[in-house]
Design a protein around this motif. Sequence first.
Motif, PDB file in Angstrom:
ATOM      1  N   THR A   1       1.455  -5.788 -18.846  1.00  0.00           N
ATOM      2  CA  THR A   1       2.343  -4.945 -18.964  1.00  0.00           C
ATOM      3  C   THR A   1       1.976  -3.602 -20.342  1.00  0.00           C
ATOM      4  O   THR A   1       2.883  -2.888 -20.710  1.00  0.00           O
ATOM      5  CB  THR A   1       3.602  -5.625 -19.735  1.00  0.00           C
ATOM      6  OG1 THR A   1       3.172  -6.311 -20.986  1.00  0.00           O
ATOM      7  CG2 THR A   1       3.982  -6.786 -18.733  1.00  0.00           C
ATOM      8  N   ALA A   2       0.513  -3.739 -20.626  1.00  0.00           N
ATOM      9  CA  ALA A   2       0.071  -2.731 -21.433  1.00  0.00           C
ATOM     10  C   ALA A   2      -1.113  -1.915 -20.675  1.00  0.00           C
ATOM     11  O   ALA A   2      -1.378  -2.338 -19.713  1.00  0.00           O
ATOM     12  CB  ALA A   2      -0.430  -3.208 -22.509  1.00  0.00           C
ATOM     13  N   PRO A   3      -1.247  -0.700 -21.250  1.00  0.00           N
ATOM     14  CA  PRO A   3      -2.483  -0.021 -20.447  1.00  0.00           C
ATOM     15  C   PRO A   3      -3.681  -0.807 -20.485  1.00  0.00           C
ATOM     16  O   PRO A   3      -3.710  -1.903 -21.503  1.00  0.00           O
ATOM     17  CB  PRO A   3      -2.768   1.065 -21.555  1.00  0.00           C
ATOM     18  CG  PRO A   3      -1.289   1.325 -22.106  1.00  0.00           C
ATOM     19  CD  PRO A   3      -0.839  -0.087 -22.378  1.00  0.00           C
TER      20      PRO A   3
ATOM     21  N   HIS B   1       1.589  -8.556 -23.287  1.00  0.00           N
ATOM     22  CA  HIS B   1       3.081  -8.371 -23.579  1.00  0.00           C
ATOM     23  C   HIS B   1       2.978  -7.939 -25.190  1.00  0.00           C
ATOM     24  O   HIS B   1       4.095  -7.179 -25.577  1.00  0.00           O
ATOM     25  CB  HIS B   1       3.763  -9.305 -23.651  1.00  0.00           C
ATOM     26  CG  HIS B   1       4.244  -9.748 -22.005  1.00  0.00           C
ATOM     27  ND1 HIS B   1       5.326  -9.390 -21.359  1.00  0.00           N
ATOM     28  CD2 HIS B   1       3.688 -10.652 -21.236  1.00  0.00           C
ATOM     29  CE1 HIS B   1       5.252  -9.558 -20.124  1.00  0.00           C
ATOM     30  NE2 HIS B   1       4.218 -10.576 -19.998  1.00  0.00           N
ATOM     31  N   ARG B   2       2.040  -8.172 -25.792  1.00  0.00           N
ATOM     32  CA  ARG B   2       1.877  -8.064 -27.373  1.00  0.00           C
ATOM     33  C   ARG B   2       0.857  -7.132 -27.733  1.00  0.00           C
ATOM     34  O   ARG B   2       0.109  -7.403 -28.670  1.00  0.00           O
ATOM     35  CB  ARG B   2       2.055  -9.357 -28.029  1.00  0.00           C
ATOM     36  CG  ARG B   2       3.386 -10.105 -27.821  1.00  0.00           C
ATOM     37  CD  ARG B   2       3.354 -11.389 -28.449  1.00  0.00           C
ATOM     38  NE  ARG B   2       2.238 -12.281 -28.005  1.00  0.00           N
ATOM     39  CZ  ARG B   2       2.221 -13.004 -26.705  1.00  0.00           C
ATOM     40  NH1 ARG B   2       3.446 -13.017 -25.936  1.00  0.00           N
ATOM     41  NH2 ARG B   2       1.400 -13.658 -26.419  1.00  0.00           N
ATOM     42  N   ALA B   3       0.348  -6.326 -26.861  1.00  0.00           N
ATOM     43  CA  ALA B   3      -0.981  -5.565 -26.980  1.00  0.00           C
ATOM     44  C   ALA B   3      -0.628  -4.060 -26.817  1.00  0.00           C
ATOM     45  O   ALA B   3       0.284  -3.543 -26.215  1.00  0.00           O
ATOM     46  CB  ALA B   3      -2.060  -5.955 -25.939  1.00  0.00           C
TER      47      ALA B   3
ATOM     48  N   TYR C   1      -0.446  -0.170 -34.742  1.00  0.00           N
ATOM     49  CA  TYR C   1      -0.482  -0.471 -33.348  1.00  0.00           C
ATOM     50  C   TYR C   1      -0.316  -1.881 -33.377  1.00  0.00           C
ATOM     51  O   TYR C   1      -1.001  -2.724 -34.188  1.00  0.00           O
ATOM     52  CB  TYR C   1      -1.951   0.097 -32.876  1.00  0.00           C
ATOM     53  CG  TYR C   1      -2.055   1.655 -32.715  1.00  0.00           C
ATOM     54  CD1 TYR C   1      -1.866   1.902 -31.418  1.00  0.00           C
ATOM     55  CD2 TYR C   1      -2.685   2.244 -33.452  1.00  0.00           C
ATOM     56  CE1 TYR C   1      -1.828   3.246 -30.927  1.00  0.00           C
ATOM     57  CE2 TYR C   1      -2.600   3.973 -33.135  1.00  0.00           C
ATOM     58  CZ  TYR C   1      -2.289   4.279 -31.860  1.00  0.00           C
ATOM     59  OH  TYR C   1      -2.394   5.425 -31.350  1.00  0.00           O
ATOM     60  N   ARG C   2      -0.103  -2.285 -32.143  1.00  0.00           N
ATOM     61  CA  ARG C   2      -0.156  -3.741 -31.732  1.00  0.00           C
ATOM     62  C   ARG C   2      -1.846  -3.999 -31.415  1.00  0.00           C
ATOM     63  O   ARG C   2      -2.547  -3.138 -31.326  1.00  0.00           O
ATOM     64  CB  ARG C   2       0.555  -4.005 -30.455  1.00  0.00           C
ATOM     65  CG  ARG C   2       1.915  -3.683 -30.573  1.00  0.00           C
ATOM     66  CD  ARG C   2       2.500  -4.206 -29.235  1.00  0.00           C
ATOM     67  NE  ARG C   2       4.052  -4.239 -29.421  1.00  0.00           N
ATOM     68  CZ  ARG C   2       4.854  -4.430 -28.590  1.00  0.00           C
ATOM     69  NH1 ARG C   2       4.613  -4.435 -27.183  1.00  0.00           N
ATOM     70  NH2 ARG C   2       6.290  -4.697 -28.999  1.00  0.00           N
ATOM     71  N   PRO C   3      -2.319  -5.385 -31.459  1.00  0.00           N
ATOM     72  CA  PRO C   3      -3.592  -5.651 -31.225  1.00  0.00           C
ATOM     73  C   PRO C   3      -4.171  -4.948 -29.917  1.00  0.00           C
ATOM     74  O   PRO C   3      -3.648  -4.994 -29.140  1.00  0.00           O
ATOM     75  CB  PRO C   3      -3.751  -7.261 -31.453  1.00  0.00           C
ATOM     76  CG  PRO C   3      -2.596  -7.564 -32.115  1.00  0.00           C
ATOM     77  CD  PRO C   3      -1.483  -6.528 -31.529  1.00  0.00           C
TER      78      PRO C   3
ATOM     79  N   SER D   1      -7.061 -23.506 -22.497  1.00  0.00           N
ATOM     80  CA  SER D   1      -7.138 -24.059 -21.225  1.00  0.00           C
ATOM     81  C   SER D   1      -6.241 -23.373 -20.251  1.00  0.00           C
ATOM     82  O   SER D   1      -5.322 -23.166 -20.745  1.00  0.00           O
ATOM     83  CB  SER D   1      -7.437 -25.355 -21.066  1.00  0.00           C
ATOM     84  OG  SER D   1      -5.973 -26.030 -21.473  1.00  0.00           O
ATOM     85  N   GLY D   2      -6.651 -23.246 -18.923  1.00  0.00           N
ATOM     86  CA  GLY D   2      -5.592 -22.520 -18.212  1.00  0.00           C
ATOM     87  C   GLY D   2      -6.156 -21.207 -17.396  1.00  0.00           C
ATOM     88  O   GLY D   2      -7.525 -20.841 -17.619  1.00  0.00           O
ATOM     89  N   SER D   3      -5.292 -20.791 -16.726  1.00  0.00           N
ATOM     90  CA  SER D   3      -5.902 -19.581 -15.917  1.00  0.00           C
ATOM     91  C   SER D   3      -6.220 -18.550 -16.697  1.00  0.00           C
ATOM     92  O   SER D   3      -5.430 -18.024 -17.739  1.00  0.00           O
ATOM     93  CB  SER D   3      -4.565 -18.952 -15.134  1.00  0.00           C
ATOM     94  OG  SER D   3      -4.973 -17.637 -14.433  1.00  0.00           O
ATOM     95  N   PRO D   4      -7.511 -17.716 -16.774  1.00  0.00           N
ATOM     96  CA  PRO D   4      -7.729 -16.784 -17.388  1.00  0.00           C
ATOM     97  C   PRO D   4      -6.943 -15.349 -17.299  1.00  0.00           C
ATOM     98  O   PRO D   4      -6.341 -14.974 -18.413  1.00  0.00           O
ATOM     99  CB  PRO D   4      -9.099 -16.446 -16.889  1.00  0.00           C
ATOM    100  CG  PRO D   4      -9.611 -17.735 -16.507  1.00  0.00           C
ATOM    101  CD  PRO D   4      -8.711 -18.476 -16.060  1.00  0.00           C
ATOM    102  N   ALA D   5      -6.543 -15.215 -16.187  1.00  0.00           N
ATOM    103  CA  ALA D   5      -5.857 -13.872 -15.827  1.00  0.00           C
ATOM    104  C   ALA D   5      -4.129 -14.009 -16.527  1.00  0.00           C
ATOM    105  O   ALA D   5      -3.783 -13.389 -16.891  1.00  0.00           O
ATOM    106  CB  ALA D   5      -5.627 -13.809 -14.062  1.00  0.00           C
ATOM    107  N   GLY D   6      -3.710 -15.511 -16.218  1.00  0.00           N
ATOM    108  CA  GLY D   6      -2.427 -15.910 -16.709  1.00  0.00           C
ATOM    109  C   GLY D   6      -2.459 -15.679 -18.236  1.00  0.00           C
ATOM    110  O   GLY D   6      -1.415 -14.979 -18.694  1.00  0.00           O
ATOM    111  N   ARG D   7      -3.283 -16.231 -18.897  1.00  0.00           N
ATOM    112  CA  ARG D   7      -3.429 -15.887 -20.383  1.00  0.00           C
ATOM    113  C   ARG D   7      -3.625 -14.474 -20.891  1.00  0.00           C
ATOM    114  O   ARG D   7      -3.065 -13.975 -21.844  1.00  0.00           O
ATOM    115  CB  ARG D   7      -4.920 -16.684 -20.688  1.00  0.00           C
ATOM    116  CG  ARG D   7      -4.812 -18.221 -20.800  1.00  0.00           C
ATOM    117  CD  ARG D   7      -3.516 -19.010 -21.350  1.00  0.00           C
ATOM    118  NE  ARG D   7      -3.599 -20.236 -21.373  1.00  0.00           N
ATOM    119  CZ  ARG D   7      -2.547 -21.137 -21.837  1.00  0.00           C
ATOM    120  NH1 ARG D   7      -1.831 -20.575 -22.605  1.00  0.00           N
ATOM    121  NH2 ARG D   7      -2.859 -22.433 -21.666  1.00  0.00           N
ATOM    122  N   LEU D   8      -4.260 -13.693 -19.987  1.00  0.00           N
ATOM    123  CA  LEU D   8      -4.320 -12.380 -20.329  1.00  0.00           C
ATOM    124  C   LEU D   8      -3.062 -11.527 -20.108  1.00  0.00           C
ATOM    125  O   LEU D   8      -2.870 -10.551 -20.852  1.00  0.00           O
ATOM    126  CB  LEU D   8      -5.516 -11.502 -19.655  1.00  0.00           C
ATOM    127  CG  LEU D   8      -7.072 -11.946 -20.065  1.00  0.00           C
ATOM    128  CD1 LEU D   8      -8.149 -11.306 -19.119  1.00  0.00           C
ATOM    129  CD2 LEU D   8      -7.262 -11.408 -21.516  1.00  0.00           C
TER     130      LEU D   8
END
Length: 301
Positions: A292-294, A260-262, A161-163, A248-255
Amino acid sequence: MTRTIIVGLDGSPESRAAAEWAAREAKLRGLPVKILHVWEPVPEPVAQAPLLGAETRQHWSEKIPRDSAEGLRLRHPGVEVTAEHLAGRPSEMLCEAAKGAELLVLGSRGLSGIGGFLVGSVGLAVVAHAECPVVLVRAGEQAADEHEMDPTGIPSAATRYRPVVLGLDIDNLDASVIEFAFDEAARRDTGLRAVHGWSLPPYYMDGPTTDLERYDQIAHWHASALAEALSLWRQKYPSVEVAEESPSGSPAGRLIDASHRASLVVVGRRIRRHPFGVHIGPVTHAVLHHATAPVAVVAHD
């Protein structure tokens, strides 16, 4: 009484993907699945139309969950699957069903040409008011999408599984959100990627440049706070490999980028008792629409 994973089904491709995800999750948890089909009564003049008569509507309201349950049993042997169809407002009926559920799983259309979700009014209302964790699954989501690539470069259900990605706001920590993410990672025998995004307050900006020393101090504080927040859970789940990220940066953008790798993205939602409006927070709202993941949304006080 055994708790159940409930999946809202309306016959659409996205709800069918949600049902498949729910069955896979049920196997991991050793729990039964209940398919819930909610039919919303139509105005009387429409109900009297020849093609939408009472017998036709009743036939399809019973056929959709029954056929879907039979298919899930065949594709997921060993998973107990039941079906129920109810009449009422879908968001209200699903939230009521969620009161006694382990999880509530819903489908969400993919955005054309863009990775992510298109969350409708019913989905948003359920996420905002359901008492149990709610998982949103994209149309077209398959088991292989949650796994790493095989030697040929293609995701495969035969690989690990991906992380699991956990979005954390260290100013509003809640144990139930963290535990849910660790538990999901442990069930999947995979790692946990804890992401905490942050931005510099405006008053730390000095003209066109930033004081780098001050920036490093703030970055170190956020990294230390994240490590402290996870230390207890690292001890409780020693088998889960944890990667801590506090960029640092947008929390939403980082998530969204991490999705894409989750295999699963876990975020929280603070419970608000006001019955009107959608209260899920800007970060969770953005992740729901663009990951892009559940996505699992865990309500907390």
